[in-house]
Design a protein around this motif. Structure first.
Motif, PDB file in Angstrom:
ATOM      1  N   GLN A 337       0.853  -1.177   0.000  1.00 39.93           N
ATOM      2  CA  GLN A 337       0.000   0.000   0.000  1.00 39.93           C
ATOM      3  C   GLN A 337       0.900   1.241   0.000  1.00 39.93           C
ATOM      4  O   GLN A 337       1.885   1.298   0.735  1.00 39.93           O
ATOM      5  CB  GLN A 337      -0.935  -0.010   1.213  1.00 39.93           C
ATOM      6  N   GLU A 349      -1.661  -5.010   2.583  1.00 35.77           N
ATOM      7  CA  GLU A 349      -2.790  -5.880   2.945  1.00 35.77           C
ATOM      8  C   GLU A 349      -2.343  -7.322   2.772  1.00 35.77           C
ATOM      9  O   GLU A 349      -1.764  -7.679   1.744  1.00 35.77           O
ATOM     10  CB  GLU A 349      -4.010  -5.614   2.072  1.00 35.77           C
ATOM     11  N   ASP A 469     -13.873  -2.278   4.382  1.00 36.15           N
ATOM     12  CA  ASP A 469     -13.453  -2.860   3.109  1.00 36.15           C
ATOM     13  C   ASP A 469     -14.564  -2.736   2.075  1.00 36.15           C
ATOM     14  O   ASP A 469     -15.761  -2.752   2.411  1.00 36.15           O
ATOM     15  CB  ASP A 469     -13.085  -4.330   3.329  1.00 36.15           C
ATOM     16  N   ASP A 470     -14.178  -2.607   0.813  1.00 35.59           N
ATOM     17  CA  ASP A 470     -15.128  -2.572  -0.321  1.00 35.59           C
ATOM     18  C   ASP A 470     -16.205  -1.511  -0.108  1.00 35.59           C
ATOM     19  O   ASP A 470     -17.399  -1.760  -0.340  1.00 35.59           O
ATOM     20  CB  ASP A 470     -15.778  -3.948  -0.526  1.00 35.59           C
ATOM     21  N   LYS A 490     -11.910   1.930   2.316  1.00 37.09           N
ATOM     22  CA  LYS A 490     -11.274   1.348   1.138  1.00 37.09           C
ATOM     23  C   LYS A 490     -12.254   1.437  -0.029  1.00 37.09           C
ATOM     24  O   LYS A 490     -13.317   0.800  -0.015  1.00 37.09           O
ATOM     25  CB  LYS A 490     -10.875  -0.109   1.399  1.00 37.09           C
ATOM     26  N   ASP A 492     -13.826   0.551  -3.297  1.00 38.23           N
ATOM     27  CA  ASP A 492     -13.826  -0.741  -3.986  1.00 38.23           C
ATOM     28  C   ASP A 492     -13.301  -0.612  -5.407  1.00 38.23           C
ATOM     29  O   ASP A 492     -13.556   0.377  -6.115  1.00 38.23           O
ATOM     30  CB  ASP A 492     -15.250  -1.313  -4.013  1.00 38.23           C
ATOM     31  N   GLN A 493     -12.569  -1.652  -5.831  1.00 39.96           N
ATOM     32  CA  GLN A 493     -11.925  -1.631  -7.143  1.00 39.96           C
ATOM     33  C   GLN A 493     -12.928  -1.600  -8.298  1.00 39.96           C
ATOM     34  O   GLN A 493     -12.583  -1.197  -9.419  1.00 39.96           O
ATOM     35  CB  GLN A 493     -11.004  -2.828  -7.294  1.00 39.96           C
ATOM     36  N   GLU A 526      -8.513   0.708  -4.028  1.00 43.52           N
ATOM     37  CA  GLU A 526      -8.061  -0.643  -4.379  1.00 43.52           C
ATOM     38  C   GLU A 526      -8.089  -0.829  -5.891  1.00 43.52           C
ATOM     39  O   GLU A 526      -8.804  -0.143  -6.605  1.00 43.52           O
ATOM     40  CB  GLU A 526      -8.988  -1.690  -3.744  1.00 43.52           C
ATOM     41  N   GLN A 546      -3.539   0.900  -3.621  1.00 43.27           N
ATOM     42  CA  GLN A 546      -2.934  -0.425  -3.734  1.00 43.27           C
ATOM     43  C   GLN A 546      -3.425  -1.056  -5.021  1.00 43.27           C
ATOM     44  O   GLN A 546      -4.521  -0.769  -5.490  1.00 43.27           O
ATOM     45  CB  GLN A 546      -3.268  -1.323  -2.528  1.00 43.27           C
ATOM     46  N   GLY A 547      -2.598  -1.888  -5.613  1.00 45.01           N
ATOM     47  CA  GLY A 547      -2.980  -2.510  -6.866  1.00 45.01           C
ATOM     48  C   GLY A 547      -1.761  -2.877  -7.682  1.00 45.01           C
ATOM     49  O   GLY A 547      -0.623  -2.632  -7.295  1.00 45.01           O
TER      50      GLY A 547
END
Length: 570
Positions: A337, A349, A469-470, A490, A492-493, A526, A546-547
């Motif tokens: 991250q 993560e 998350d998400d 976070k 979501d992607q 994300e 992050q990714g």
């Protein structure tokens, strides 16, 4: 003359001996006949003799005594004749055995009846033997063992016997299981008597439908909330669809016990296509039922080879997961991250990975299996414990401010000893709470119940970082952001992936970032894979990313090397 006398004497003796030999059997048979004739006269059984015209020729004293005891005269012998005697007489003559055994009720008494035809005498003998109270109680008890007392349906013993008989006879058929959805809620909302009435009304509805649908369908009650069916295998898909549709239509229009709406899950299997034994058929029916229950918008499930293979794989993976937990065969990977403002890696993560039989098993496959099988708690404990130890190793290498994030499943978070488990993981590893971040889903926070608030406050007081998350994919409620001590959101992607191409996604991401800024929480995006995404997120004021643009997930050794390289990305 002397010789003649001797010859005459010898001849007389021979004649006497011959006559004796001829007469003796006749006397013995006469004596035996007299003895046998005494049996119906003095027997404790009720005995009636009918001629070939079904007229009573004889009735014994026991039968006369029984008649008088119940207010009849000794000549009212017809009272003792079974109502369906002609049916049994016909069967006795048809099978050439000339006798029939059956049970009969006479004057509220239960008798074993023996009906015997004597071809030479051209008469019928009826012998009635009273069944004792003990025998009746035993028969009733045996019936209760095989029949549900509330619905009068045969139970799982008879279900198995029926299938076993049809399998042995190699008769094609469909077996099904039906289960009341959310039955535990029905029990919680009402008393036992109401629940019994609901089951009785539902079973009556089943009986009516099965009677009207025009098929030879046998019904069973397998458990408190589950029913069984055995029906002919004629156009199986059409037959099953018609039955399920008919039942569901009736359920939609029916309020059971005046207040309850019911929904059912259905599973069916076909013999001989789906199994060669009773055990296989019942097991496969149960598999189809469980899969139907797990799919909310599926009316019913027919067993198939593909479904069987899928379940077999699931069972294999569940057993292998138990062994992997014991043998430490799971692996932890770190996805770095990155802080857009500080221009440095600030943590990672942790993601769990598992290799089984030289193949990587996707977490999207084995995590749901762990939740379904009850392995999610020991698996979550294993992850948390190992994450804390590995994070401590990184801190010991000089990365004192690193934050390692671990995803917590809803079941793990709801466990009564979750806070103690976190404390124990920190204590045994020696990790400072500030280096640990717990990621929880929106669903955990939605109800805002007292236990959830208390758990989050305890974790916050310990100094642990808390992330949602998400964010944005769950319940779309923002009120919990003020109710809970959340440190990070976070994004979501699914919103980040196309934000540089899709205006709607871009607007959603921008709104979430602005919301987080107003609330004073950190925002991390994300699934960042493109430079255009990094530029947009930087312009919008996103804190972290992050990714794959930064790095793919790395094992412990590569992640340590990644940190050591001290990359400065811009």
């Amino acid at each position: 003359m002397v010789i003649n006398l001797l010859l005459y004497g010898c001849l007389s003796i021979l004649i006497i001996v011959a006559i004796t030999k001829l007469v003796s059997p006749w006397f013995r048979n006469l004596k035996l006949a007299k003895s046998l004739a005494l049996y119906p006269l003095h027997s404790a059984n009720l005995i009636i003799i009918l001629n070939k015209h079904k007229q009573i020729n004889f009735i014994n004293s026991a039968a006369i005594t029984f008649l008088r005891k119940h207010g009849f005269s000794g000549e009212d012998g017809k009272v003792l004749l079974p109502d369906n005697i002609e049916f049994h007489q016909h069967n006795a003559l048809t099978d050439k055995q000339y006798h029939q055994y059956f049970e009969v009720n006479i004057q509220q008494h239960r008798f074993d009846c023996e009906l015997l035809w004597h071809p030479k005498a051209k008469q019928w003998t009826i012998s009635l033997v009273a069944i004792s109270d003990y025998t009746l109680k035993r028969q009733k008890s045996q019936t209760q063992i095989r029949v549900n007392p509330d619905t009068d349906l045969d139970n799982h013993f008879v279900f198995k016997e029926t299938i076993e008989q049809m399998v042995n006879e190699r008769r094609s058929f469909i077996a099904g299981q039906l289960e009341i959805r959310s039955y535990s809620k029905l029990l919680a909302d009402d008393d036992i008597e109401t629940s019994r009435r609901v089951l009785k009304e539902l079973s009556n509805l089943f009986k009516e439908i099965c009677s009207n649908i025009g098929l030879d369908i046998r019904l069973f009650q397998l458990s408190e909330k589950r029913f069984g069916l055995v029906l002919p295998n004629n156009n199986r898909h059409q037959t099953v669809k018609k039955l399920v549709t008919t039942i569901n239509n009736r359920l939609e229009r029916t309020q059971f016990s005046g207040q309850h709406s019911l929904q059912l899950d259905y599973g069916f299997t076909n013999f001989p296509a789906d199994g060669n034994s009773t055990e296989e058929i019942i097991r496969n029916t149960r598999i189809a039922l469980e899969n139907s229950a797990s799919q909310e918008f599926t009316d019913y499930m027919m067993f198939s080879n593909e479904l069987g293979q899928s379940v077999s794989r699931q069972n294999t993976l569940q057993d292998a997961m138990r062994a992997a937990l014991i043998d430490n065969h799971f692996q932890l990977f770190f996805q770095p991250q990155y802080s857009l403002k500080e221009k440095k890696v600030i943590g990672a993560e942790v993601l769990i990975r598992w290799q089984f039989e030289e193949q990587w098993i996707s977490p999207s496959e084995f995590i749901p299996l762990a939740e379904h099988s009850g392995l999610i708690l020991p698996l979550g404990n294993w992850i948390l414990t190992n994450v804390c130890h590995k994070a401590k190793h990184l801190v010991a290498k000089g990365y004192e401010d690193i934050i390692i994030a671990v995803n917590i499943s809803p079941k793990q978070f709801s466990a009564p000893n979750f806070v103690e488990m976190v404390k124990r993981a920190l204590l045994t590893s020696g990790l400072d709470a500030k280096n640990l971040e717990l990621e929880i889903t929106e669903g955990v926070l939605f109800n805002k119940d007292a236990d959830t608030i208390n758990t989050l406050n305890l974790l916050n007081e310990m100094g642990i970082n808390l992330a949602i998350d998400d964010f944005g994919t769950g319940y779309s409620s923002l009120s919990y952001l003020q109710a809970f001590p959340v440190n990070k959101l976070k994004i979501d992607q699914s919103f980040v992936r196309n934000m540089h191409l899709n205006k709607a996604d871009k607007s959603i991401v921008k709104s979430v970032i602005e919301l987080g800024s107003e609330l004073g929480v950190t925002l991390i995006a994300e699934g960042v894979e493109q430079s255009e995404q990094v530029e947009l997120l930087t312009q919008m004021g996103c804190d972290e990313i992050q990714g794959f643009w930064l790095s793919k997930p790395l094992d412990e050794g590569y992640f340590s090397h990644f940190l050591h390289s001290n990359k400065s990305l811009s």
